[in-house]
Design an enzyme around this catalytic site. Structure first.
Site, short mmCIF file in Angstrom:
data_model
loop_
_atom_site.label_atom_id
_atom_site.label_comp_id
_atom_site.label_asym_id
_atom_site.label_seq_id
_atom_site.Cartn_x
_atom_site.Cartn_y
_atom_site.Cartn_z
N THR A 16 0.83 -1.21 0.00
CA THR A 16 0.00 0.00 0.00
C THR A 16 0.87 1.26 0.00
O THR A 16 0.57 2.25 -0.68
CB THR A 16 -0.91 0.00 1.25
N HIS A 63 2.04 1.94 -3.43
CA HIS A 63 0.99 2.58 -4.24
C HIS A 63 0.94 4.08 -3.92
O HIS A 63 0.77 4.91 -4.81
CB HIS A 63 -0.39 1.98 -3.94
#
Lengths: 347, 347, 347, 347
Positions: free
Chosen positions: C40, C43
């Site tokens: 995450t 990202h």
């Protein structure tokens, strides 16, 4: 405000003026409309050994109620879920949130539970303060029903635990108010056959009103034999043991089918002799002890049953008294001719 | 005896005389009274790619039926459970009993299943021989109902898997006969709200007859938006996906609540594009593929629902034909105006 | 204090001085020792479409961490569960407590979840303030392990959901850090056979270190064929889908046994074509989407696995960087040669 | 052939020549290699009240065994699953297949169960005939282990029922052979802490060998107090009650955590006084009576545990005797110094 208070160790309660409870930051102050009188309240009134060991007077009694939001603490207001004037009820078990049980979804078994009307001030009063997280909006549920959602929730917990009701045969042993509610819950949840047993014919009548297909009176018939006969010799899939008597336990174990389930809510005052080999092990039974209501899975299902009209516990209410007639409420319960008794406090 | 036979590769079936089946030692010979016509039979009649890959003609068609015991094999008789003249129905999946799935209680997924009317001779005939262990007595269930317990059982399996129906909100997507049965089952099992969706208004009418609280037509309204509206924004606890269309799948995933369940029975003829991140993973959904009926837990619950009167699938039956009018039966199904179609063979 | 901040829309993060967070009444201020870097975070660094839709800069990044209690809010102190100096970790999902999901034990699916390091300030900083109810004491669990209990908990959730692991055959598809943790969890939970698949041989080596009995590389072998061969033709009881690729989904459905289960955690960036009839319905599969960690059942089991020594996720940690070398941490992850990467912040 | 026969009502058994059993159409004739001696066999030898009420002499005794397929009936051969020479064991409960319990996946509770060595001829003989569906191939499991899979399966059933073992704390009360097997099963299934209690130090030594983390002797210490101490005050998640003594029951209820589970296998010879309010209802306990082995889910998991090496029950075997020394086998059991005792019959 007025409150029914257990003032000192010993029988009885007194109605007197007490200060309105303070509404903490995460609390809700509720103006009580109706409250239910429970067997527990009778124990407290009578000051039996359980009560004298547990309560520390003075304490305001009462744990089943519905009312109207009168005030919101700062954080409760910020949460935005409740507004002044909302009709509400509440879970009366105030739990710690930190113990193993609270953390794994078994908060109804929290080891630090505080019960309103037992361990802290309760609902037989004009006002009660409750943590906002315990409070639920009625949203269309009649306030009288709201006042008895605590015991109705006991019935929901007892009937649904195990997840086997749809299409099942259920025996409710003991048709006090919670037993009668359990009959209604079993019907709502799709039981194929609901049998109800009690010595008291008036209670059996209430059980029939709540949907029992067949009622049985152990004073006049062999309950286990009749259950076997009505189930093609199998016995029932689920027994809801609401009597709390050793005789009820024996019937429960005998009436359950091989591989069946006995969910036990009635709390006996003395020990039961159990032949575990014959009654539990060779039968492959599951026994489950019911405490309170799953927080808040039980409430969620109950609210849906009530709002859809699948369940209506009000026919079980047989008596209504004002707050200053608590002695009469206690008396009709002791007389054994009452279903559910409620107090009309501030509606 | 008479039998509807798929004689050679290609469309259609022929009604002709064939020898009465031999009743093996552990078999029961049944005189067929009624039989249900299923979408599968339409595929076989049309000889689509599934049918041409699976069937090896000649084979007698038909897998849903009820009838009367005409003869018992030696071992079947010794078991003492059935007698000549008993009204019966049967599970049409004949399983091996030895594979992993059969051994661990998932016989409906037996990898060596033989389906009557598909893999071996079926029930569109005056007589059928079945293993005794697949045969169940009707014991008061009407024979017409008996003839459609196979698809009703599909609905029972679809609705009850997951054990969450009492008090739940259920959406049935696709109101063919099994979807309509599912509506009735969800009501019998205590659902608080049953929504049913189909493009066909005649089917929605049947769904209402079976107890749907609200019907939705995707040709006229946004089904997912309406479901959200009817559930306070939550979505439903359970979707029964009976349509077998990719559009139905998309609606199913969108209409289920966070943490909800989609039980899928409708078998699509082509692939579905799934956004697993958005629709399954971030929603915490459970998806379950429904094959047949749990053997025999599904049948046990179904029999209780039927005998108690909680469920009556007969309003879904819209057409009845004699055995020699199978072409007409196929036509009304293709026309899309039929609910359940049954053949009256030897009542 | 120092903090890694996503300051504006666009790639990268900056390390800069920010004010120490305020510790609210029910909060705990934690001095961060170690923090885990997650996909995450990559990202967010790259500022892909998910990140640009979700984040509102400026925000401090980081959601996996362990540290030491530096300060307690008034109510947090009153609860008596934590003390200054305690080593702790925390659940990074801050939930509302009021929605349907929070009320029925599915708080990991709370619709108002705020994730630290995404929706509010996170843990790549010297200090973080957390609600006390999200904080758990390490009590003997090594702090480096504490820093990766969030992703280890994802693995625990994925492996244990369905309750079928003891004696089962498990396939882990995708051996990134959470896949490797899942291998260890499956062994700890009593799986009889643990298979692990990935294209990356370095990751397969980590999977073996964590206890995989057999590793499979789809670049060199037919994974489904090998799974069938290793399971006597059955397929596995449970697939943990950690790859998030449509190809992984196809393998998952094909490698699961009839009646098996696929728990999906890997979040795909595009849609998957699914043949539901062949792969889910006729196979009787159950699919389950994994979000976060059950609050707090998953944590409870995980803590026991870690404290008993049944599970040790540390062999998966391959790289450690100080807070000012986040760019290097991101690079080794992008290079695909890293297992778990952690930041050493204030140990 | 030779067989140990209870010839007439009264104590003892005689070894004598009897005709080889006839192998029916769906039967398998097995040459017995090893057989386990069970507490049940002791009851039969002693001819206690249970034995005298249940057995109808003459009957060949023995229900735990492994051996080699010597002959296959016609249908058993046609099924193609077994061949002459295969090493096998068998489930000794021969069930009806037709009753409610058999139909809903609870065949271990079949009301018409026939147990070999009790209700029909058993395995303390050179040969035994068994229905093919009860017979399972050893496929690599050592024959001595095969001979004790019946009681090991009792332990698997007791430990796994409820599905809560991975990461759990388990107390085994009573370390006879099945208790010792239960210790090994709990370890195999991923328990985090396994406690074992018995008055007999030799048995506690076997429990340690099987993997108990801590052993407790109620003759020397307060078992419940120690359990609380070892579980941070919580009590255990699961108690396996193998003692069959009222004192064990009291300890079981007291040692289980709030919301915990007590699976009961030990069959008491007299009634237990239970305080259901304190011990079951207010604790929210679940009690489950264990009969036999789930057919055949228990066997499937057990085979995997044994083949993977996760479980090896052989250290519990302390004595081996030839068939003509049954009196000695009985004596070592009565002396209380034996673990599991097996007969070497025809290996």
């Amino acid at each position: 405000m007025r409150a029914l208070v257990k003032e000192t160790a010993g029988p009885g309660m007194v109605l007197r003026e007490v200060p309105k409870p303070v509404c903490g930051a995460s609390d809700v102050l509720i103006k009580v409309h109706y409250a239910g009188v429970c067997g527990t309240d009778l124990h407290i009134w009578e000051w039996d050994s359980w009560a004298s060991n547990r309560l520390r007077p003075p304490v305001v009694i009462g744990h089943e109620f519905a009312g109207e939001v009168a005030e919101l603490g700062r954080e409760a207001e910020a949460a935005g879920l409740l507004a002044v004037g909302d009709l509400v009820t509440a879970e009366g078990h105030i739990v710690c949130g930190h113990c193993l049980q609270c953390r794994i979804g078994e908060a109804h078994l929290c080891r630090r539970t505080q019960i309103i009307g037992v361990d802290r001030d309760g609902a037989f009063a004009d006002y009660i303060a409750m943590p906002a997280s315990n409070v639920m909006k009625l949203d269309g549920i009649p306030p009288e029903t709201g006042a008895i959602m605590d015991p109705t929730g006991n019935a929901v917990h007892t009937v649904l635990e195990g997840g086997i009701v749809p299409g099942s045969r259920v025996l409710v042993l003991g048709c006090g108010p919670i037993g009668c509610f359990a009959v209604g819950v079993a019907r709502a949840a799709g039981a194929a056959l609901v049998l109800a047993s009690d010595f008291n014919d008036r209670r059996l009548e209430l059980a029939r009103t709540m949907g029992a297909h067949v009622t049985l009176n152990p004073g006049r018939e062999d309950v286990v034999a009749r259950v076997k006969e009505l189930t093609g010799g199998d016995g029932v899939d689920l027994v809801c043991e609401m009597s709390g008597h050793p005789a009820g336990h024996a019937q429960a174990f005998a009436a359950a089918r091989l591989g069946g389930r006995v969910n036990m809510l009635g709390t006996p005052s003395r020990a039961t002799e159990v032949d575990f080999a014959r009654d539990v092990i060779f039968k492959g039974l599951t026994l489950y002890g019911v405490t309170g209501r799953r927080m808040y899975g039980t409430w969620d299902v109950m609210q849906r049953f009530l709002r859809s009209g699948q369940l209506d516990p009000r026919p079980v209410i047989t008596h209504r008294f004002p707050l200053d007639r608590m002695a009469d409420a206690i008396q009709v319960i002791k007389d054994g001719q009452a279903g559910k008794v409620i107090l009309e406090i501030g509606a």
